[in-house]
Design a protein around this motif. Structure first.
Motif, PDB file in Angstrom:
ATOM      1  N   LEU A   1       4.225   8.084   0.404  1.00 55.33           N
ATOM      2  CA  LEU A   1       3.158   8.963   0.079  1.00 55.33           C
ATOM      3  C   LEU A   1       3.957   9.950  -1.089  1.00 55.33           C
ATOM      4  CD1 LEU A   1       0.842  10.729   1.053  1.00 55.33           C
ATOM      5  CD2 LEU A   1       1.969  11.991   2.643  1.00 55.33           C
ATOM      6  N   GLU A   2       2.797  10.464  -1.901  1.00 55.93           N
ATOM      7  CA  GLU A   2       3.366  11.475  -2.755  1.00 55.93           C
ATOM      8  C   GLU A   2       2.398  12.588  -2.493  1.00 55.93           C
ATOM      9  OE1 GLU A   2       3.090  10.197  -6.823  1.00 55.93           O
ATOM     10  OE2 GLU A   2       3.922   8.307  -6.409  1.00 55.93           O
ATOM     11  N   LEU A   3       2.932  13.927  -2.410  1.00 59.24           N
ATOM     12  CA  LEU A   3       1.960  14.921  -2.041  1.00 59.24           C
ATOM     13  C   LEU A   3       1.852  15.830  -3.243  1.00 59.24           C
ATOM     14  CD1 LEU A   3       3.909  16.411   0.979  1.00 59.24           C
ATOM     15  CD2 LEU A   3       2.062  15.060   0.781  1.00 59.24           C
ATOM     16  N   GLY A   4       1.121  16.951  -3.468  1.00 56.94           N
ATOM     17  CA  GLY A   4       0.629  17.723  -4.551  1.00 56.94           C
ATOM     18  C   GLY A   4       1.804  18.491  -5.133  1.00 56.94           C
ATOM     19  N   LYS A   5       1.667  18.906  -6.251  1.00 59.72           N
ATOM     20  CA  LYS A   5       2.473  19.679  -7.195  1.00 59.72           C
ATOM     21  C   LYS A   5       3.546  20.493  -6.438  1.00 59.72           C
ATOM     22  CE  LYS A   5      -0.434  22.868  -9.555  1.00 59.72           C
ATOM     23  NZ  LYS A   5      -0.874  23.272 -10.849  1.00 59.72           N
TER      24      LYS A   5
ATOM     25  N   ASP B   1       8.374  17.744  -4.706  1.00 58.20           N
ATOM     26  CA  ASP B   1       9.606  17.807  -4.938  1.00 58.20           C
ATOM     27  C   ASP B   1      10.457  17.977  -3.564  1.00 58.20           C
ATOM     28  OD1 ASP B   1      12.003  17.978  -6.132  1.00 58.20           O
ATOM     29  OD2 ASP B   1      11.928  19.677  -6.718  1.00 58.20           O
ATOM     30  N   ALA B   2       9.935  18.817  -2.723  1.00 60.08           N
ATOM     31  CA  ALA B   2      10.625  18.861  -1.786  1.00 60.08           C
ATOM     32  C   ALA B   2      10.493  17.575  -0.635  1.00 60.08           C
ATOM     33  CB  ALA B   2       9.994  19.999  -0.948  1.00 60.08           C
ATOM     34  N   PHE B   3       9.225  17.080  -0.575  1.00 56.33           N
ATOM     35  CA  PHE B   3       8.795  15.962   0.241  1.00 56.33           C
ATOM     36  C   PHE B   3       9.772  14.838  -0.178  1.00 56.33           C
ATOM     37  CE2 PHE B   3       6.036  12.397   1.415  1.00 56.33           C
ATOM     38  CZ  PHE B   3       6.094  12.596   2.682  1.00 56.33           C
ATOM     39  N   GLN B   4       9.994  14.223  -1.614  1.00 56.76           N
ATOM     40  CA  GLN B   4      10.455  13.161  -2.040  1.00 56.76           C
ATOM     41  C   GLN B   4      12.108  13.423  -1.665  1.00 56.76           C
ATOM     42  OE1 GLN B   4       8.932  10.726  -2.858  1.00 56.76           O
ATOM     43  NE2 GLN B   4       7.000  11.806  -2.753  1.00 56.76           N
ATOM     44  N   ARG B   5      12.591  14.590  -1.671  1.00 57.04           N
ATOM     45  CA  ARG B   5      13.896  14.672  -1.412  1.00 57.04           C
ATOM     46  C   ARG B   5      14.315  14.523   0.046  1.00 57.04           C
ATOM     47  NH1 ARG B   5      16.989  17.838  -5.039  1.00 57.04           N
ATOM     48  NH2 ARG B   5      15.762  18.560  -6.830  1.00 57.04           N
ATOM     49  N   ILE B   6      13.240  14.824   1.055  1.00 54.26           N
ATOM     50  CA  ILE B   6      13.256  14.317   2.360  1.00 54.26           C
ATOM     51  C   ILE B   6      13.230  12.873   2.470  1.00 54.26           C
ATOM     52  CG2 ILE B   6      11.999  14.458   4.606  1.00 54.26           C
ATOM     53  CD1 ILE B   6      13.396  16.856   4.093  1.00 54.26           C
ATOM     54  N   LEU B   7      12.363  12.309   1.963  1.00 56.49           N
ATOM     55  CA  LEU B   7      12.297  10.835   2.133  1.00 56.49           C
ATOM     56  C   LEU B   7      13.554  10.191   1.467  1.00 56.49           C
ATOM     57  CD1 LEU B   7       8.796   9.889   0.684  1.00 56.49           C
ATOM     58  CD2 LEU B   7       9.357  10.551   3.012  1.00 56.49           C
TER      59      LEU B   7
ATOM     60  N   GLU C   1       0.816  -1.033  -0.040  1.00 58.61           N
ATOM     61  CA  GLU C   1      -0.126  -0.155   0.369  1.00 58.61           C
ATOM     62  C   GLU C   1       0.880   1.167   0.085  1.00 58.61           C
ATOM     63  OE1 GLU C   1      -3.900  -1.779   2.385  1.00 58.61           O
ATOM     64  OE2 GLU C   1      -2.844  -0.141   3.230  1.00 58.61           O
ATOM     65  N   ALA C   2       0.465   2.194  -0.786  1.00 52.40           N
ATOM     66  CA  ALA C   2       1.103   3.521  -0.996  1.00 52.40           C
ATOM     67  C   ALA C   2      -0.151   4.346  -1.143  1.00 52.40           C
ATOM     68  CB  ALA C   2       2.224   3.534  -1.783  1.00 52.40           C
ATOM     69  N   TYR C   3       0.260   5.741  -0.743  1.00 55.32           N
ATOM     70  CA  TYR C   3      -0.683   6.946  -0.709  1.00 55.32           C
ATOM     71  C   TYR C   3      -0.190   8.007  -1.896  1.00 55.32           C
ATOM     72  CZ  TYR C   3      -2.066   4.133   3.311  1.00 55.32           C
ATOM     73  OH  TYR C   3      -2.320   2.989   4.012  1.00 55.32           O
ATOM     74  N   LYS C   4      -1.301   8.749  -2.132  1.00 53.55           N
ATOM     75  CA  LYS C   4      -1.180   9.911  -3.020  1.00 53.55           C
ATOM     76  C   LYS C   4      -2.178  10.984  -2.574  1.00 53.55           C
ATOM     77  CE  LYS C   4       0.108   7.633  -7.401  1.00 53.55           C
ATOM     78  NZ  LYS C   4      -0.022   7.405  -8.712  1.00 53.55           N
ATOM     79  N   VAL C   5      -1.723  12.325  -2.481  1.00 52.23           N
ATOM     80  CA  VAL C   5      -2.810  13.344  -2.323  1.00 52.23           C
ATOM     81  C   VAL C   5      -3.254  13.737  -3.779  1.00 52.23           C
ATOM     82  CG1 VAL C   5      -2.781  15.600  -1.474  1.00 52.23           C
ATOM     83  CG2 VAL C   5      -1.182  14.146  -0.233  1.00 52.23           C
ATOM     84  N   PRO C   6      -4.742  13.843  -3.707  1.00 51.74           N
ATOM     85  CA  PRO C   6      -5.183  14.295  -5.030  1.00 51.74           C
ATOM     86  C   PRO C   6      -4.977  15.635  -5.380  1.00 51.74           C
ATOM     87  CG  PRO C   6      -6.843  13.189  -3.514  1.00 51.74           C
ATOM     88  CD  PRO C   6      -5.504  13.539  -2.587  1.00 51.74           C
ATOM     89  N   LEU C   7      -5.068  15.860  -6.711  1.00 54.76           N
ATOM     90  CA  LEU C   7      -4.690  17.298  -7.149  1.00 54.76           C
ATOM     91  C   LEU C   7      -5.472  18.342  -6.626  1.00 54.76           C
ATOM     92  CD1 LEU C   7      -4.613  16.399 -11.051  1.00 54.76           C
ATOM     93  CD2 LEU C   7      -2.652  16.800  -9.331  1.00 54.76           C
TER      94      LEU C   7
END
Length: 552
Positions: free
Chosen positions: A130-134, A138-144, A20-26
């Motif tokens: 988790l993937e955040l909105g646009k 970018d910042a969030f994925q760099r943290i992960l 399971e993984a999660y995405k934030v809707p647009l």
């Protein structure tokens, strides 16, 4: 299948599910938690004892497609602020473990809780939990990924907060084992948005705009094409008014299109009532119209129309504080942009609005009636030809201005107190100075000065006793009643310190008469300054105000 599937689970169970993984809707708003929320979370977790459980609210999700082998994605309808913060903190704990030389723990946190694993073309692929909105991803994925960069972003501020306030990596057990959430699978958007209205989680308080958005999306959630169109229209609209109080904008739009009283506190209920039985296309078109209106609203607030004189006049209206009239301006500016009314018409309409508000405010009429007045004008405009708009507005405003006819306006203008520091007061004095078309108004350069100072010195008291024959007690009482009247106020440019303010009239007059403002310069005609002179000047300025603010 039930309406929802809800179960209470520890964070460890929810985040360690490798499928399971999660995405934030647009359509979701950007990451918005700040120091207050971070501090609350940190303290709550630090205070937990061995067997304590901290309830972290609910996470509402909708599956993205049918269940399949490999990683299954869920759209996070509610809970992105909490999920993102937890994963940022876990990234901090991984980095601390690395710094402590505990590579096994760092690897365990990263591979179990920050990423899921999926096989693709015979190779294992790391998938972020988790993937955040646009605006945030970018910042969030760099943290992960541990690829942090120090640009200005709230995501990095969150990381730095927990890095600074977390002393050791061993708190990871408490965070994952002693914190529970209610994981709610709503199965589809319709269920999710119905549920969303009733939730009262620990996140930031929802505004009427958030509730309206989710109600609208719930209504159209069954039709993907209209759902996506509606999301796009809403996001475009919200980006235009994000920093201009979206709730106020939506209310102004509704007051211009629907008859009746609409308060901010009941805005959501009113929108819901109007759209409850609407077809999907009608709801999409409502959002589209809202987006079109937001373009106009942004130009009104920022004064960025393609016409210098119109923008200047709008800036004057902002100084007069005519926010209720934005309802009407939202209605008429589209006619002007489509060239259905002339430049002269729109300028005259704005001049009428200024006159109306100056008179209404000076005469202390009820501000709560203004929304009703503009609502009535806007609804009635729908029945008029374009060529009749200006005359119709003039007729309506003239009807209400009769409550503040010339005599009432002149009397109130002369006798009332004005607040010296207000932009409206400065603007009134500036307009009474008969500025030419080339004169540029810059309120940052203009100061309001009392001719008779707001605090009487002993010299002034002796001066007034000598000039009026009244005793000190009478002088102080009259000063209290008169010092903020329009006749005792002037506008000046440049430096003006307290010692200059307290000087006696004869000394002060020498500087005031050099002013570029006519009504300040005219003080040279006065030989003294007492309460009689204040009354006389009040009458003169009140008479002039009738010429400046009159309905032609």
């Amino acid at each position: 299948m039930g309406f929802i599937d809800a179960k209470e689970v520890k964070l460890q169970v929810m985040l360690s599910n490798a499928q399971e993984a999660y995405k934030v809707p647009l359509y979701q708003r950007p990451y918005a938690w700040g120091r207050n929320q971070w501090e609350d979370l940190l303290e709550d977790i630090k205070m937990l004892l061995l067997n304590d459980v901290h309830f972290f609210g609910s996470i509402v999700v909708v599956p993205e497609g049918e269940h399949r082998l490999g990683v299954n994605y869920f759209q996070v309808v509610d809970g992105q602020q909490r999920m993102a913060t937890i994963l940022i903190w876990l990234s901090v704990l991984r980095d601390i473990a690395k710094g402590e030389g505990n590579s096994d723990l760092a690897k365990h946190i990263e591979e179990t809780f920050l990423f899921a694993r999926e096989w693709e073309s015979g190779k294992q692929k790391m998938v972020p939990k988790l993937e955040l909105g646009k605006l945030d991803n970018d910042a969030f994925q760099r943290i992960l990924k541990g690829e942090r960069k120090d640009w200005s972003h709230l995501i990095f501020e969150c990381y730095n907060f927990f890095k600074k306030n977390t002393n050791a990596s061993d708190i990871w057990r408490t965070l994952l084992n002693n914190v529970s959430v209610v994981h709610i699978n709503a199965f589809n958007y319709f269920n999710a948005f119905r549920l969303f209205e009733t939730l009262n989680d620990r996140g930031l308080e929802l505004s009427a705009a958030d509730l309206i958005k989710n109600f609208i999306l719930m209504k159209v959630s069954a039709r993907e094409e209209i759902f996506n169109e509606t999301i796009n229209e809403w996001n475009e609209m919200y980006d235009k008014v994000r920093d201009k109080d979206p709730v106020k904008f939506i209310r102004r739009h509704l007051l211009g299109t629907h008859r009746g009283k609409i308060s901010e506190s009941r805005l959501y209920e009113e929108v819901r009532k109007k759209l409850e039985n609407g077809k999907d296309e009608e709801i999409r078109d409502f959002t589209k119209n809202l987006n079109v209106s937001a373009t106009v609203y942004k130009k009104i607030i920022e004064t960025t129309f393609a016409h210098d004189k119109i923008n200047e006049t709008l800036r004057f209206l902002h100084l007069v504080e005519v926010a209720p009239s934005f309802t009407l301006l939202l209605k008429v500016f589209p006619y002007w942009e489509k060239k259905e009314i002339s430049d002269e018409d729109i300028l005259e309409i704005m001049k009428m609005i200024e006159t109306f508000h100056i008179r209404w405010g000076v005469c202390d009429q009820s501000t709560s009636r203004l929304d009703q007045i503009y609502n009535e004008i806007c609804i009635d405009l729908s029945n008029n030809q374009h060529s009749e708009l200006k005359d119709s507005i003039k007729e309506k405003l003239t009807k209400y201005i009769n409550n503040v006819n010339d005599e009432i306006f002149k009397s109130n203008f002369s006798s009332r107190d004005f607040k010296p520091g207000e932009s409206r007061t400065k603007y009134i004095l500036w307009k009474l100075s008969e500025p030419t078309g080339e004169t540029i108004l810059n309120l940052k350069e203009i100061h309001t000065e009392h001719i008779m100072p707001r605090a009487l010195s002993n010299d002034w008291i002796e001066y007034l006793i000598k000039q009026t024959g009244k005793n000190e007690k009478e002088i102080k009482a009259l000063h209290q009643d008169n010092h903020n009247r329009i006749g005792n106020l002037v506008i000046i440019k440049g430096e003006w310190n307290q010692s200059m303010s307290n000087r006696l009239f004869d000394e002060k007059k020498k500087d005031l008469e050099k002013s570029e403002f006519i009504i300040t310069k005219e003080l040279k005609d006065y030989d003294k300054w007492t309460f009689d002179e204040i009354n006389k000047r009040c009458e003169e300025l009140a008479k002039k105000s009738l010429e400046v603010w009159k309905l032609e």
